[in-house]
Write a protein that holds these residues in place. Structure first.
Motif, PDB file in Angstrom:
ATOM      1  N   GLU A 292      36.967  49.409  35.269  1.00  0.00           N
ATOM      2  CA  GLU A 292      38.258  49.793  34.696  1.00  0.00           C
ATOM      3  C   GLU A 292      38.348  49.265  33.275  1.00  0.00           C
TER       4      GLU A 292
ATOM      5  N   GLU B 283      40.708  49.162  29.931  1.00  0.00           N
ATOM      6  CA  GLU B 283      42.089  49.413  29.554  1.00  0.00           C
ATOM      7  C   GLU B 283      42.366  48.979  28.124  1.00  0.00           C
TER       8      GLU B 283
ATOM      9  N   LEU C 237      40.906  49.184  25.366  1.00  0.00           N
ATOM     10  CA  LEU C 237      39.810  48.418  24.752  1.00  0.00           C
ATOM     11  C   LEU C 237      39.745  48.660  23.245  1.00  0.00           C
TER      12      LEU C 237
ATOM     13  N   SER D  59      40.990  53.807  27.253  1.00  0.00           N
ATOM     14  CA  SER D  59      41.138  53.483  28.674  1.00  0.00           C
ATOM     15  C   SER D  59      40.424  54.533  29.505  1.00  0.00           C
TER      16      SER D  59
ATOM     17  N   GLY E 108      42.298  44.303  24.781  1.00  0.00           N
ATOM     18  CA  GLY E 108      42.141  45.129  25.971  1.00  0.00           C
ATOM     19  C   GLY E 108      41.473  44.396  27.116  1.00  0.00           C
ATOM     20  N   GLN E 109      41.230  45.137  28.175  1.00  0.00           N
ATOM     21  CA  GLN E 109      40.707  44.581  29.422  1.00  0.00           C
ATOM     22  C   GLN E 109      39.500  45.360  29.904  1.00  0.00           C
ATOM     23  N   ILE E 110      38.516  44.653  30.430  1.00  0.00           N
ATOM     24  CA  ILE E 110      37.419  45.305  31.138  1.00  0.00           C
ATOM     25  C   ILE E 110      37.335  44.641  32.502  1.00  0.00           C
ATOM     26  N   LYS E 111      37.466  45.439  33.540  1.00  0.00           N
ATOM     27  CA  LYS E 111      37.313  44.889  34.883  1.00  0.00           C
ATOM     28  C   LYS E 111      36.153  45.584  35.563  1.00  0.00           C
TER      29      LYS E 111
ATOM     30  N   SER F 150      37.516  40.394  35.738  1.00  0.00           N
ATOM     31  CA  SER F 150      37.560  40.539  34.286  1.00  0.00           C
ATOM     32  C   SER F 150      36.243  40.068  33.674  1.00  0.00           C
TER      33      SER F 150
ATOM     34  N   LYS G  84      35.909  39.384  30.534  1.00  0.00           N
ATOM     35  CA  LYS G  84      36.259  38.835  29.232  1.00  0.00           C
ATOM     36  C   LYS G  84      35.440  37.611  28.819  1.00  0.00           C
TER      37      LYS G  84
END
Ligand SMILES: Nc1ncnc2c1ncn2[C@@H]1O[C@H](COP(=O)(O)OP(=O)(O)OP(=O)(O)O)[C@@H](O)[C@H]1O
Ligand SMILES: [Mg+2]
Length: 238
Positions: free
Chosen positions: A6, A8, A10, A24, A59-62, A67, A69
């Motif tokens: 996922e 989001e 980014l 995203s 942003g987020q990377i899962k 995560s 990060k």
């Protein structure tokens, strides 16, 4: 159910220049998802960030619910995310087999590694025939096969391919594309970057069109393949 990957909002920058401006998207387990788009759109930057080679500015990377990060690149590989980079980056003086072994550098299950080397040879017989030769003697297309084989050696949950068909003849390109279909049939999840939008969209479950750092259009592979703006911009139709 959460997706395998996922992404989001980014954002990634080189100095002051933002190359990825808040994108995203998701990749569900078992899917092939493709990112297409013009040169410089930010596709490679996105993959390099997912691999941990570049740090996002936002942003987020899962991945698998976790995560990424604060996780360094080599640990990201061990979580199951493999990257076959643009321009291949094989080691030309090492043998084909040793290049494959490098892909398994985090593993110590010797029998499993031997089995997966055999699997790479089953997938790409030319690599098996020439296993003891220096990888630099392979043609461009064969080096691409080696790069894919090497990425698979880490037993990834998600295989990321950056322009696997770049510079290849139509027959070689067909071979790479059919290998992607075969890997998907075996249950592999794949994030594919391709200049050849026709080929990529034909086999992808979902696709995203990137333009100057943004996703401007998303849909199923078939939807995008038949979308008029995509056909005009990427499939050479007017
Ligand atoms: N190391 C870098 N330093 C500064 N700018 C960079 C760097 N790498 C890429 N860029 C810039 O970031 C933008 C996105 O590049 P990126 O390589 O991600 O594009 P791409 O979509 O993969 O393009 P292509 O289809 O040509 O491979 C471009 O404008 C590029 O010039
Ligand atoms: Mg690129």
């Amino acid at each position: 159910m959460t997706a395998l990957l996922e992404v989001e909002d980014l954002r990634v920058a080189y100095g002051k220049i933002e190359a990825v401006k808040g994108i995203s998207f998701k990749v569900e387990a078992g899917e092939v998802v493709t990112l297409i788009g013009t040169n410089g759109a930010g596709k490679t930057t996105t993959l390099r960030t997912l691999s941990g080679l570049l740090k996002p500015v936002g942003g987020q990377i899962k991945f698998n619910g976790r995560s990424l990060k604060k996780i360094p690149a080599h640990d990201i590989v061990s979580l199951g995310l493999a990257h076959s980079p643009e321009g291949r980056h094989i080691f030309p003086r090492m043998t084909i087999e040793d290049n494959l072994r490098l892909g398994a550098f985090l593993r110590n299950d010797k029998p499993g590694i031997e089995k997966d080397i055999q699997r790479a040879y089953d997938l790409f017989p030319i690599l098996g025939e020439r296993r003891k030769q220096a990888a630099g003697t392979l043609s461009g297309g064969e080096q691409q096969m080696l790069a894919m084989g090497r990425a698979l050696m880490s037993q990834p949950k998600l295989l990321m391919l950056d322009e696997p068909s770049m510079g290849l003849s139509p027959i070689m390109m067909q071979k790479i594309m059919s290998t992607i279909v075969e890997l998907k049939a075996q249950g592999m999840t794949i994030l594919l970057i391709e200049q050849n939008a026709q080929a990529a969209l034909s086999l992808a479950d979902h696709g995203h069109v990137m333009e100057i750092g943004k996703i401007v259009l998303s849909g199923t592979g078939q939807d995008l393949l038949h979308d008029e703006s995509v056909r005009k911009a990427y499939l050479g139709e007017d």
